[in-house]
Design a protein around this motif. Structure first.
Motif, mmCIF file in Angstrom:
data_model
loop_
_atom_site.group_PDB
_atom_site.id
_atom_site.type_symbol
_atom_site.label_atom_id
_atom_site.label_comp_id
_atom_site.label_asym_id
_atom_site.label_seq_id
_atom_site.Cartn_x
_atom_site.Cartn_y
_atom_site.Cartn_z
ATOM 1 N N VAL A 5 0.508 -0.940 0.335
ATOM 2 C CA VAL A 5 0.271 -0.276 0.180
ATOM 3 C C VAL A 5 1.104 1.098 -0.161
ATOM 4 O O VAL A 5 0.629 2.149 -1.135
ATOM 5 C CB VAL A 5 -0.789 0.106 1.392
ATOM 6 C CG1 VAL A 5 -1.738 1.237 1.197
ATOM 7 C CG2 VAL A 5 -2.177 -1.009 0.895
ATOM 8 N N ILE A 6 1.760 1.063 0.448
ATOM 9 C CA ILE A 6 3.064 2.245 0.728
ATOM 10 C C ILE A 6 3.557 2.908 -0.434
ATOM 11 O O ILE A 6 3.863 3.523 -0.991
ATOM 12 C CB ILE A 6 3.774 1.777 1.372
ATOM 13 C CG1 ILE A 6 3.327 2.480 3.242
ATOM 14 C CG2 ILE A 6 4.450 3.285 1.985
ATOM 15 C CD1 ILE A 6 4.011 2.201 4.533
ATOM 16 N N MET A 7 4.075 1.404 -1.359
ATOM 17 C CA MET A 7 4.116 2.028 -2.474
ATOM 18 C C MET A 7 3.876 1.683 -3.673
ATOM 19 O O MET A 7 4.239 2.627 -4.295
ATOM 20 C CB MET A 7 5.114 0.043 -2.528
ATOM 21 C CG MET A 7 6.902 -0.282 -1.952
ATOM 22 S SD MET A 7 7.508 -1.282 -3.221
ATOM 23 C CE MET A 7 6.258 -2.784 -2.545
ATOM 24 N N THR A 8 2.354 0.825 -3.699
ATOM 25 C CA THR A 8 1.287 2.031 -3.931
ATOM 26 C C THR A 8 1.061 3.375 -4.011
ATOM 27 O O THR A 8 -0.240 3.213 -5.042
ATOM 28 C CB THR A 8 0.367 0.611 -5.118
ATOM 29 O OG1 THR A 8 -0.389 0.327 -4.501
ATOM 30 C CG2 THR A 8 0.887 -0.510 -5.921
ATOM 31 N N ALA A 9 1.050 4.041 -3.184
ATOM 32 C CA ALA A 9 -0.466 4.687 -2.974
ATOM 33 C C ALA A 9 -0.171 5.840 -3.891
ATOM 34 O O ALA A 9 -1.473 6.958 -3.921
ATOM 35 C CB ALA A 9 0.399 5.304 -0.822
ATOM 36 N N GLY A 10 0.918 6.409 -4.100
ATOM 37 C CA GLY A 10 1.062 6.891 -4.947
ATOM 38 C C GLY A 10 -0.160 6.787 -6.518
ATOM 39 O O GLY A 10 -0.941 7.527 -7.155
ATOM 40 N N LEU A 79 8.400 7.363 -4.031
ATOM 41 C CA LEU A 79 8.331 8.664 -4.832
ATOM 42 C C LEU A 79 8.332 7.716 -5.790
ATOM 43 O O LEU A 79 7.643 9.147 -6.495
ATOM 44 C CB LEU A 79 9.500 8.837 -4.217
ATOM 45 C CG LEU A 79 9.755 8.976 -2.601
ATOM 46 C CD1 LEU A 79 11.302 9.526 -2.640
ATOM 47 C CD2 LEU A 79 9.101 9.820 -2.464
ATOM 48 N N ALA A 80 8.929 7.313 -6.697
ATOM 49 C CA ALA A 80 8.802 7.343 -8.279
ATOM 50 C C ALA A 80 6.924 7.073 -8.713
ATOM 51 O O ALA A 80 6.407 7.465 -9.313
ATOM 52 C CB ALA A 80 9.358 5.823 -8.802
ATOM 53 N N VAL A 84 5.085 9.545 -10.263
ATOM 54 C CA VAL A 84 4.333 9.465 -12.133
ATOM 55 C C VAL A 84 2.850 10.504 -11.398
ATOM 56 O O VAL A 84 2.453 10.496 -13.026
ATOM 57 C CB VAL A 84 4.999 8.058 -12.143
ATOM 58 C CG1 VAL A 84 3.454 7.448 -13.871
ATOM 59 C CG2 VAL A 84 6.008 7.726 -12.854
ATOM 60 N N ALA A 85 2.197 9.677 -11.068
ATOM 61 C CA ALA A 85 1.266 9.817 -10.548
ATOM 62 C C ALA A 85 0.724 11.579 -10.562
ATOM 63 O O ALA A 85 0.194 11.721 -11.133
ATOM 64 C CB ALA A 85 0.347 9.681 -8.996
ATOM 65 N N ALA A 86 1.923 12.562 -9.870
ATOM 66 C CA ALA A 86 1.453 13.938 -9.915
ATOM 67 C C ALA A 86 1.251 14.417 -11.485
ATOM 68 O O ALA A 86 0.605 14.876 -11.916
ATOM 69 C CB ALA A 86 2.600 14.507 -9.238
ATOM 70 N N VAL A 87 2.449 13.681 -12.300
ATOM 71 C CA VAL A 87 2.841 14.118 -13.478
ATOM 72 C C VAL A 87 1.287 13.782 -14.125
ATOM 73 O O VAL A 87 0.833 14.540 -15.178
ATOM 74 C CB VAL A 87 3.204 13.249 -14.384
ATOM 75 C CG1 VAL A 87 3.213 13.535 -15.940
ATOM 76 C CG2 VAL A 87 4.565 14.262 -13.808
#
Length: 98
Positions: A5-10, A79-80, A84-87
């Motif tokens: 969940v932490i790794m895929t949160a974004g 973080l990556a 990607v999610a922000a973009v």
């Protein structure tokens, strides 16, 4: 499970943003027009909310100590994914215009 969940949160926030923006646009199209200022404002507000949530997650990740190599790797993946999610969120919000 917590580590995933932490790794895929974004990416999960990005998916929720896509679904939410789609639902807002569809609802606005039914009620009035997708180009209506209230519909566009709602889309902008939802997008800023998702970006703020991403910022909270990134802050949490950067303050969390990485004690070992797997912890560092998981943080880099998270973080990556957030980048990607922000973009993606900005890209999906761009058609709303100003």
């Amino acid at each position: 499970m917590r580590r995933w969940v932490i790794m895929t949160a974004g990416l999960l926030i990005w998916a929720a943003h896509f679904l939410g923006l789609y639902l807002l646009s569809s609802a606005a199209d039914v009620w009035s027009s997708a180009d209506a200022p209230s519909a566009r404002g709602g889309g902008w507000a939802f997008s800023f909310l998702c970006l703020a949530l991403l910022a909270v997650i990134v802050t949490f990740l950067l303050r969390r100590p990485a004690r070992d190599d797997p912890g560092r790797w998981e943080r880099c993946v998270a973080l990556a994914g957030a980048l990607v999610a922000a973009v993606g969120i900005v890209w999906q919000t761009a058609p709303l215009g100003f």
